[in-house]
Scaffold this motif. Structure first.
Motif, short mmCIF file in Angstrom:
data_model
loop_
_atom_site.label_atom_id
_atom_site.label_comp_id
_atom_site.label_asym_id
_atom_site.label_seq_id
_atom_site.Cartn_x
_atom_site.Cartn_y
_atom_site.Cartn_z
N ARG A 190 -8.82 36.16 -3.46
CA ARG A 190 -8.77 34.68 -3.43
C ARG A 190 -8.04 34.20 -2.18
O ARG A 190 -8.51 33.27 -1.49
CB ARG A 190 -8.09 34.15 -4.69
N GLU A 191 -6.91 34.80 -1.86
CA GLU A 191 -6.15 34.41 -0.69
C GLU A 191 -6.92 34.67 0.60
O GLU A 191 -6.89 33.87 1.55
CB GLU A 191 -4.81 35.14 -0.67
N LEU A 192 -7.63 35.79 0.66
CA LEU A 192 -8.44 36.10 1.84
C LEU A 192 -9.56 35.08 2.02
O LEU A 192 -9.91 34.71 3.14
CB LEU A 192 -9.01 37.51 1.73
N ILE A 193 -10.14 34.64 0.91
CA ILE A 193 -11.22 33.64 0.97
C ILE A 193 -10.69 32.32 1.50
O ILE A 193 -11.28 31.72 2.42
CB ILE A 193 -11.85 33.46 -0.43
N THR A 194 -9.61 31.82 0.92
CA THR A 194 -9.10 30.52 1.35
C THR A 194 -8.56 30.58 2.78
O THR A 194 -8.66 29.61 3.53
CB THR A 194 -8.01 30.02 0.38
N GLU A 195 -8.02 31.74 3.15
CA GLU A 195 -7.57 31.93 4.54
C GLU A 195 -8.74 31.83 5.50
O GLU A 195 -8.69 31.10 6.51
CB GLU A 195 -6.90 33.30 4.65
N ARG A 196 -9.82 32.58 5.20
CA ARG A 196 -10.97 32.58 6.11
C ARG A 196 -11.65 31.22 6.14
O ARG A 196 -12.09 30.74 7.20
CB ARG A 196 -11.96 33.65 5.68
N ALA A 197 -11.73 30.56 4.99
CA ALA A 197 -12.34 29.23 4.94
C ALA A 197 -11.56 28.25 5.81
O ALA A 197 -12.14 27.44 6.53
CB ALA A 197 -12.41 28.74 3.49
#
Length: 375
Positions: A323-330
């Motif tokens: 989840r953190e990787l997704i929001t970071e990349r977004a």
């Protein structure tokens, strides 16, 4: 209700994995998919398939991916991340191309990909990107507009990946007989690959012998060993070792093999070994056979106490890391300032694989990188 997290511009996550047979009749067709183009006779594949037949012809990887999908969806719902999660495999159902076709039919136009491989290498990264490019080419040939695809960065040093492995090693040490526990050696294991492939996983000049593949594993091993020392007060000796070699004998692969290492440690008088499979996301066939079967048989032959620590699997901390990787990349894609989360000496990996990254012997198109034909 939790505050909504923003995944814009992405509208879906794809869990991309290797795949595995789900019954005896699947084993040879699955291995034919894995080895397609290499001209390996069916009789040889039947021999190789004995590893699977020992477990009823079923690879555990599919159920483990289902558990991870459940963990991801649960975590996303609990934290307000409205992002549907799909699943596709390189070598068995649900096949990647079928899943991308489904995603396109569902109107998904910007997709993030999570691969079940945490480290840099051809087989652990670029080959997945080549499979993505092949699937997108198929969609285009069918008259469908391929979605844009980005791949989440390598997560080998994210706390949500490292912390569960630390706990696994601590549990394994605690499970050893007390009289051998303090002197136990830790053997951090990962998949052996040809030394030439390791060296091209990142320039040797920048990463040292073995390229980024070896350097990243060494960084994780040191993180875990340091944490174990801090939490137990004991400095356990350790080494990075390898398993699951499958290449021709004359081609150099990364060494030492785990079974050879157990023999060497026993000869050196080590009283016990914890095998920690840091190179694997879940307890799939290579863990169950190469460690739980072959390596444990070697240890029994030597009368050497061993324990095998757990992989990350569907640990809630790993789901949170995704989840953190997704929001970071977004946020990066939206042009916002981001401080990526990473432990160890190497820092966060790149978001976009550079041109020529982890090259194949024969150049092939690869999606989700700086050289992608599907921008």
């Amino acid at each position: 209700m939790p505050d909504a997290l923003d995944a814009t511009p992405y509208d879906a996550l794809l869990l991309l994995s290797f795949g595995g047979p789900e019954g005896p009749d699947d084993v040879v067709p699955f291995l034919e998919n894995v080895t397609r183009g290499r001209g390996i006779p069916k009789e040889r594949l039947k021999e190789v398939g004995q590893h699977y037949f020992l477990f009823g012809g079923v690879s555990p990887i599919n159920d483990q991916n289902r558990a991870l999908l459940d963990a991801l969806r649960k975590d996303f719902a609990e934290h307000g991340l409205d992002l549907p999660v799909y699943w596709g495999n390189r070598n068995w159902a649900p096949y990647l191309t079928d899943t991308l076709r489904e995603m396109a039919a569902d109107g998904r136009r910007r997709i993030l990909v999570l691969t079940t491989s945490a480290y840099a290498s051809y087989s652990g990264c670029r080959q997945y990107r080549e499979n993505l490019a092949d699937a997108l080419a198929t969609l285009r040939a069918e008259g469908l507009e391929p979605p844009r695809i980005d791949k989440l960065r390598h997560y080998f040093n994210h706390p949500g990946f490292v912390e569960p492995m630390i706990d696994g090693v601590l549990r394994s040490l605690a499970d050893l007989p007390e009289d051998v526990r303090a002197g136990a050696h830790i053997a951090f294991t990962t998949h052996s690959i040809p030394t030439s492939a390791a060296d091209t996983s990142g320039p040797v000049e920048a990463h040292g012998e073995g390229g980024a593949y070896v350097e990243q594993h060494l960084d994780v091993a040191e993180l875990i060993a340091d944490a174990v020392r801090e939490r137990t007060g004991i400095d356990h000796p350790w080494r990075l070792v390898y398993q699951s070699r499958s290449g021709a004998p004359h081609i150099p692969w990364l060494e030492p093999d785990i079974c050879d290492h157990l023999e060497e440690r026993h000869a050196a008088g080590v009283p016990a070994v914890v095998m920690a499979p840091i190179g694997f996301v879940s307890d799939h066939m290579e863990v169950l056979y190469d460690l739980d079967t072959e390596a444990e048989a070697k240890a029994a032959e030597l009368s050497l106490p061993v324990r095998r620590s757990a992989t990350v699997g569907a640990d809630p901390r790993f789901a949170a890391a995704v989840r953190e990787l997704i929001t970071e990349r977004a946020a990066v894609e939206r042009g916002q300032e981001v401080t990526p989360c990473a432990l160890g000496a190497l820092g966060p990996s790149h978001n976009l694989c550079p041109v020529g990254c982890c090259p194949a012997r024969a150049p092939r198109p690869a999606a989700a990188g700086a050289d992608s034909p599907y921008a």
